[in-house]
Write an enzyme that holds these catalytic residues in place. Sequence first.
Site, short mmCIF file in Angstrom:
data_model
loop_
_atom_site.label_atom_id
_atom_site.label_comp_id
_atom_site.label_asym_id
_atom_site.label_seq_id
_atom_site.Cartn_x
_atom_site.Cartn_y
_atom_site.Cartn_z
N TYR A 193 0.80 -1.30 -0.12
CA TYR A 193 -0.03 0.06 0.03
C TYR A 193 0.86 1.25 -0.03
O TYR A 193 0.88 1.96 -0.82
CB TYR A 193 -0.95 -0.16 1.13
N VAL A 209 -8.61 2.32 13.75
CA VAL A 209 -8.59 1.90 15.29
C VAL A 209 -9.64 2.42 16.24
O VAL A 209 -10.50 1.86 17.02
CB VAL A 209 -7.27 2.05 15.91
#
Length: 315
Positions: free
Chosen positions: A147, A190
Amino acid sequence: MNILLTGGAGFIGRWVAKRLLEDGHQVWIVDDFSNGRRENVHEFEQHPGFQELIAGDIKDENLLTQLFDAHHFDICYHLGASINVQDSIDDPRTTFNNDTVGTFYMMEQCRKHQVKVVFMSTCMVYDRCTDDTGITELHPTKPASPYAGAKIAAENMVLSYYYAYNLPVVVIRPFNTYGPFQKTGGEGGVVAIFVRNKLAGKDLQIYGEGTQTRDLLYVEDCARFVVEAGYSDRVNGQIVNAGLGRDISVNELARLVVGDENRIKHVEHIHPQSEIQKLLCNYSKAKELLDWEPSVSLEEGIKLTEEWIRTSYLM
């Protein structure tokens, strides 16, 4: 202005669309819904500036040609991408094709039609932070995942169009963005995952030791940064960071969200090799060139996120 927004049905894209519409622009959105959701932009469909939501792939050159030929775009905000680090490790081809090849197709259209490009990159391109002054745009990069590698490749290509063709472009690197409309499952951020688990009465699971730190940027602050980068000529040819300028360990974040040590559990990291131990943003360049700085504290942002998740998922 006429504005093309790729990935506009995604989490950050949705907030960028909102801001652009509030600023009075005509907005076209392209999204393949691999990550974005139609319902993210439902509320804008009656807005007079909202032109069209096109279900399409940025690698579809015929679609892009038709779009750019039909509308005189002033700015292209290019947010469409594969964004999951773990997915990129498991399937690097998809991430490279979407994030690098797809960006090339966008750049070719913008070059042909002389459209300014705001390219959304990521803080995940950086090597770990080594002190408390934070990561500036001159900090070393380290492609610890496909990525990050795909984003660095795309960044360089975007900037080459500035130097080779004098096309106005800016590469933006927001740090870890969170807030309402972020997915709360495994592919979410998160903060969203922790808050959802807290509200659902589940344990908060932390990968590894939890000492890794993150600089968490509230999504409305991020969207304001993204939009302003498109408006300003001062950032053309530049790379610009945006973050809170404060980092917090994942352990501390879990305690801040749930307030109960007994509900925090540590599990083995799926891809420890892609973990960046310390991320802390130095956003002084954004402040200097765009007069931008974050306005929402981490505590306030978590509260706003929790309110949204409670009403969206649990009512």
